[in-house]
Design a protein around this motif. Structure first.
Motif, PDB file in Angstrom:
ATOM      1  N   HIS A   1       2.896   3.337   1.249  1.00  0.00           N
ATOM      2  CA  HIS A   1       2.025   3.297   2.421  1.00  0.00           C
ATOM      3  C   HIS A   1       2.061   4.674   3.092  1.00  0.00           C
ATOM      4  CE1 HIS A   1       1.932  -1.161   2.235  1.00  0.00           C
ATOM      5  NE2 HIS A   1       3.176  -1.003   1.815  1.00  0.00           N
ATOM      6  N   THR A   2       0.901   5.145   3.507  1.00  0.00           N
ATOM      7  CA  THR A   2       0.804   6.433   4.190  1.00  0.00           C
ATOM      8  C   THR A   2       0.167   6.215   5.559  1.00  0.00           C
ATOM      9  OG1 THR A   2      -1.317   6.849   3.072  1.00  0.00           O
ATOM     10  CG2 THR A   2       0.667   7.767   2.060  1.00  0.00           C
ATOM     11  N   PHE A   3       0.792   6.784   6.586  1.00  0.00           N
ATOM     12  CA  PHE A   3       0.335   6.621   7.964  1.00  0.00           C
ATOM     13  C   PHE A   3       0.230   7.982   8.637  1.00  0.00           C
ATOM     14  CE2 PHE A   3       3.006   2.872   7.009  1.00  0.00           C
ATOM     15  CZ  PHE A   3       2.048   1.883   7.108  1.00  0.00           C
ATOM     16  N   ASP A   4      -0.694   8.063   9.593  1.00  0.00           N
ATOM     17  CA  ASP A   4      -0.773   9.185  10.519  1.00  0.00           C
ATOM     18  C   ASP A   4      -0.413   8.639  11.893  1.00  0.00           C
ATOM     19  OD1 ASP A   4      -1.214  11.490  11.887  1.00  0.00           O
ATOM     20  OD2 ASP A   4      -3.365  11.607  11.501  1.00  0.00           O
ATOM     21  N   LEU A   5       0.866   8.616  12.187  1.00  0.00           N
ATOM     22  CA  LEU A   5       1.359   7.917  13.377  1.00  0.00           C
ATOM     23  C   LEU A   5       1.098   8.683  14.664  1.00  0.00           C
ATOM     24  CD1 LEU A   5       4.794   6.689  11.944  1.00  0.00           C
ATOM     25  CD2 LEU A   5       2.629   5.444  12.048  1.00  0.00           C
ATOM     26  N   SER A   6       1.149  10.022  14.602  1.00  0.00           N
ATOM     27  CA  SER A   6       1.022  10.827  15.818  1.00  0.00           C
ATOM     28  C   SER A   6      -0.293  11.563  15.901  1.00  0.00           C
ATOM     29  CB  SER A   6       2.178  11.839  15.890  1.00  0.00           C
ATOM     30  OG  SER A   6       2.175  12.666  14.730  1.00  0.00           O
ATOM     31  N   ASN A   7      -1.260  11.232  15.027  1.00  0.00           N
ATOM     32  CA  ASN A   7      -2.567  11.885  15.024  1.00  0.00           C
ATOM     33  C   ASN A   7      -2.429  13.395  14.831  1.00  0.00           C
ATOM     34  OD1 ASN A   7      -5.353  11.787  15.065  1.00  0.00           O
ATOM     35  ND2 ASN A   7      -5.514  11.953  17.288  1.00  0.00           N
ATOM     36  N   SER A   8      -1.483  13.783  13.986  1.00  0.00           N
ATOM     37  CA  SER A   8      -1.222  15.196  13.707  1.00  0.00           C
ATOM     38  C   SER A   8      -1.676  15.627  12.324  1.00  0.00           C
ATOM     39  CB  SER A   8       0.276  15.491  13.852  1.00  0.00           C
ATOM     40  OG  SER A   8       1.019  14.693  12.941  1.00  0.00           O
ATOM     41  N   ASN A   9      -2.292  14.712  11.584  1.00  0.00           N
ATOM     42  CA  ASN A   9      -2.761  14.986  10.223  1.00  0.00           C
ATOM     43  C   ASN A   9      -1.616  15.333   9.277  1.00  0.00           C
ATOM     44  OD1 ASN A   9      -4.967  14.975   8.463  1.00  0.00           O
ATOM     45  ND2 ASN A   9      -5.196  17.198   8.557  1.00  0.00           N
TER      46      ASN A   9
ATOM     47  N   ALA B   1       2.416  -0.449  10.684  1.00  0.00           N
ATOM     48  CA  ALA B   1       2.524   0.495  11.790  1.00  0.00           C
ATOM     49  C   ALA B   1       1.844  -0.103  13.012  1.00  0.00           C
ATOM     50  CB  ALA B   1       1.875   1.823  11.425  1.00  0.00           C
ATOM     51  N   VAL B   2       2.495   0.019  14.178  1.00  0.00           N
ATOM     52  CA  VAL B   2       1.979  -0.600  15.394  1.00  0.00           C
ATOM     53  C   VAL B   2       2.476   0.201  16.589  1.00  0.00           C
ATOM     54  CG1 VAL B   2       3.947  -2.174  15.589  1.00  0.00           C
ATOM     55  CG2 VAL B   2       1.776  -2.786  16.659  1.00  0.00           C
ATOM     56  N   ASP B   3       1.670   0.250  17.637  1.00  0.00           N
ATOM     57  CA  ASP B   3       2.039   0.922  18.878  1.00  0.00           C
ATOM     58  C   ASP B   3       2.833  -0.054  19.732  1.00  0.00           C
ATOM     59  OD1 ASP B   3       2.306   2.537  21.056  1.00  0.00           O
ATOM     60  OD2 ASP B   3       0.185   2.601  21.579  1.00  0.00           O
ATOM     61  N   ALA B   4       4.153  -0.001  19.612  1.00  0.00           N
ATOM     62  CA  ALA B   4       5.001  -0.980  20.296  1.00  0.00           C
ATOM     63  C   ALA B   4       5.170  -0.685  21.771  1.00  0.00           C
ATOM     64  CB  ALA B   4       6.368  -1.049  19.616  1.00  0.00           C
TER      65      ALA B   4
ATOM     66  N   ARG C   1       1.069   6.429  20.184  1.00  0.00           N
ATOM     67  CA  ARG C   1       1.662   6.766  18.899  1.00  0.00           C
ATOM     68  C   ARG C   1       2.061   5.489  18.166  1.00  0.00           C
ATOM     69  NH1 ARG C   1       4.215  11.867  18.312  1.00  0.00           N
ATOM     70  NH2 ARG C   1       5.849  10.790  17.149  1.00  0.00           N
ATOM     71  N   GLY C   2       2.102   5.570  16.866  1.00  0.00           N
ATOM     72  CA  GLY C   2       2.469   4.413  16.073  1.00  0.00           C
ATOM     73  C   GLY C   2       3.947   4.396  15.742  1.00  0.00           C
ATOM     74  N   GLU C   3       4.527   3.212  15.737  1.00  0.00           N
ATOM     75  CA  GLU C   3       5.896   3.001  15.281  1.00  0.00           C
ATOM     76  C   GLU C   3       5.875   2.150  14.016  1.00  0.00           C
ATOM     77  OE1 GLU C   3       5.932   4.597  19.028  1.00  0.00           O
ATOM     78  OE2 GLU C   3       5.290   2.509  18.798  1.00  0.00           O
ATOM     79  N   LEU C   4       7.015   2.074  13.345  1.00  0.00           N
ATOM     80  CA  LEU C   4       7.136   1.309  12.108  1.00  0.00           C
ATOM     81  C   LEU C   4       7.875   0.015  12.399  1.00  0.00           C
ATOM     82  CD1 LEU C   4       8.081   4.172   9.605  1.00  0.00           C
ATOM     83  CD2 LEU C   4       5.829   3.148  10.009  1.00  0.00           C
ATOM     84  N   LEU C   5       7.248  -1.098  12.030  1.00  0.00           N
ATOM     85  CA  LEU C   5       7.826  -2.423  12.226  1.00  0.00           C
ATOM     86  C   LEU C   5       8.360  -2.925  10.890  1.00  0.00           C
ATOM     87  CD1 LEU C   5       8.361  -5.008  13.880  1.00  0.00           C
ATOM     88  CD2 LEU C   5       6.011  -5.705  13.363  1.00  0.00           C
ATOM     89  N   PHE C   6       9.664  -3.243  10.860  1.00  0.00           N
ATOM     90  CA  PHE C   6      10.319  -3.741   9.659  1.00  0.00           C
ATOM     91  C   PHE C   6      10.897  -5.122   9.932  1.00  0.00           C
ATOM     92  CE2 PHE C   6      10.547   0.869   9.217  1.00  0.00           C
ATOM     93  CZ  PHE C   6      10.215   1.073   7.887  1.00  0.00           C
ATOM     94  N   ARG C   7      11.144  -5.846   8.826  1.00  0.00           N
ATOM     95  CA  ARG C   7      11.905  -7.084   8.882  1.00  0.00           C
ATOM     96  C   ARG C   7      13.166  -6.910   8.034  1.00  0.00           C
ATOM     97  NH1 ARG C   7       9.986 -12.743   8.801  1.00  0.00           N
ATOM     98  NH2 ARG C   7       8.016 -12.016   7.958  1.00  0.00           N
ATOM     99  N   GLN C   8      14.318  -7.156   8.657  1.00  0.00           N
ATOM    100  CA  GLN C   8      15.600  -7.098   7.961  1.00  0.00           C
ATOM    101  C   GLN C   8      15.965  -8.496   7.474  1.00  0.00           C
ATOM    102  OE1 GLN C   8      18.528  -5.387  10.545  1.00  0.00           O
ATOM    103  NE2 GLN C   8      18.185  -3.304   9.811  1.00  0.00           N
ATOM    104  N   THR C   9      16.310  -8.598   6.201  1.00  0.00           N
ATOM    105  CA  THR C   9      16.669  -9.885   5.619  1.00  0.00           C
ATOM    106  C   THR C   9      18.024  -9.761   4.937  1.00  0.00           C
ATOM    107  OG1 THR C   9      14.335 -10.358   5.210  1.00  0.00           O
ATOM    108  CG2 THR C   9      15.942 -11.730   4.075  1.00  0.00           C
ATOM    109  N   SER C  10      18.921 -10.678   5.286  1.00  0.00           N
ATOM    110  CA  SER C  10      20.261 -10.705   4.707  1.00  0.00           C
ATOM    111  C   SER C  10      20.684 -12.156   4.560  1.00  0.00           C
ATOM    112  CB  SER C  10      21.251  -9.925   5.578  1.00  0.00           C
ATOM    113  OG  SER C  10      21.390 -10.549   6.843  1.00  0.00           O
TER     114      SER C  10
END
Length: 419
Positions: free
Chosen positions: A307-315, A376-379, A384-393
């Protein structure tokens, strides 16, 4: 004095950190249109809180009835979810409600605009032609016939009895219609057992119950389930897309680079596990003849997702790789299956900088959780965008929000694992 007047004006124009409240949840959307919401976090006064416990009385603030969430796939609106109920199961809250896709909302808005435009137009005036002469068709009233002359000596006659006025015949009473078992009936309180039996025998009808008893879970519905981040914020910024579009040749080039970094991580993990296994079995160790370590072969990757994201609109694209890997079969070894998540940043010179790596295997999920990218979501609502993960254990699953700053990932929120 002039500088003293300019400086306060500049400082007053700056925007401070987002105050909130801004809620982040995960929408689970089934193929049949049913949806439910898992609350993740709430930002208030610059602090992140667990949305499943924030201001719970007993329903959390994030799942109060009437709360509207906007589902955003990589920053692009997919529709609206309105909370209508909440359910607590296994120490976690789940929100039930109604889902309206972006296409349905656009169609409804277009229909409303068309109706409003039609109502605003004046009614067309009737078309009048040339004057036409018409003959009056008024019937002349007939003159009453003259009464016959009265006799000279009339005989006394008894007064005639007054004839009663004719009474209109009353219509026959209407026969009662047969009762329709499917006819809706307004009743107070909960339905009786007989009514429940009739409802269950009839066609399925969606009925909204108490705020604590939503409809069945979406996971029980057949079909695939989409996971879409959702935001509820009355004063938040307008969403913007975070996807970074690559040409096919550019994607292949970046894929090759990041898979090279991933291979290094897998080999390092395999070496670490081999060393731990050798220490636990000292009798099985054999001294090395050359005194140098043999280089491990290239791992075999499967289920590669880039996956490729432009999180900060900096190209400058941020790459997130999730993959599974195995080492080639070797004699007298049983290498596990590795699960890797790697984040890297590509700078303007085409150099790839590794910012984060999380690797585990199917034999050590009790100590090292697996990290799965959601989107990616603006939390925090800063654009700016952040990365949302799910941790599974083995202990359960939890959500984590990371911000990419330079060549590092900074955790903004860490959830509590739950089954």
């Amino acid at each position: 004095m002039l500088l003293a007047q300019i400086v306060p004006a500049q400082s007053a124009g700056r925007k401070g950190p987002p105050k909130g409240p801004r809620a982040l949840g995960l929408l689970e959307l089934a193929s049949n249109g049913k949806a439910r919401l898992i609350p993740i976090t709430i930002l208030y006064d610059g602090q992140f809180y667990d949305a499943s416990a924030y201001k719970a009385a007993p329903v959390p603030m994030a799942l109060e009835s009437g709360t509207v969430y906007e589902a955003l796939r990589t920053g692009v609106s997919e529709g609206l979810f309105t909370v209508s109920g909440a359910l607590q199961a296994n120490n976690s809250w789940i929100g039930d409600g109604t889902w309206q896709s972006a296409s349905a909302l656009a169609a409804a808005a277009a229909a409303a605009a068309k109706k409003k435009e039609a109502q605003s137009k004046p009614a067309p005036e009737p078309v009048e032609g040339p004057p036409v002469l018409r003959r009056a068709s008024v019937q002349k009233a007939k003159s009453p016939e003259p009464a016959p002359p009265a006799p000279s000596n009339p005989a006394p006659t008894a007064p005639a009895p007054a004839t009663p006025a004719p009474v209109a015949a009353s219509p026959p009473p209407a026969l009662p219609e047969p009762e329709d078992p499917d006819r809706p009936v307004l009743k107070r309180g909960a339905p009786s057992p007989v009514a429940r039996k009739k409802q269950s025998a009839s066609a399925p009808v969606s009925v909204k119950g108490d705020v604590h008893t939503p409809s069945p879970a979406v996971s029980a519905v057949s079909g695939s389930i989409q996971l879409i981040p959702a935001i509820s914020d009355a004063k938040g910024p307008d969403p913007r897309p975070y996807a970074y579009n690559l040409k096919p040749e550019e994607e292949q080039k970046l894929r090759k680079k990041i898979l090279t970094l991933a291979a290094n991580e897998v080999r390092a993990r395999a070496t670490q596990l081999a060393a731990a296994s050798a220490l636990s079995q000292p009798a099985a160790r054999t001294p090395s003849k050359s005194g140098t370590k043999a280089k491990l072969p290239e791992p075999l990757f499967e289920d590669v997702q880039l996956h490729t994201f432009d999180l900060s609109n900096s190209n400058e694209p941020v790459l997130v790789l999730t993959t599974k890997a195995r080492m080639p079969a070797r004699p007298n070894t049983s290498d596990p299956q590795y699960m890797l998540t790697l984040v890297a940043r590509d700078d303007m010179y085409g150099e790839l900088h590794q910012a984060f790596s999380s690797i585990t295997d199917n034999q050590h999920l009790d100590a090292l959780p697996r990290l799965e990218l959601i989107d990616a979501v603006d939390a925090d609502g800063d654009g700016r965008g952040e990365l949302l993960f799910r941790q599974t254990s083995d202990a359960g699953s939890a959500f984590v929000v990371y911000r990419v700053i330079g060549d590092r990932l900074w955790p903004l929120f860490q959830g509590t694992p739950s089954q």
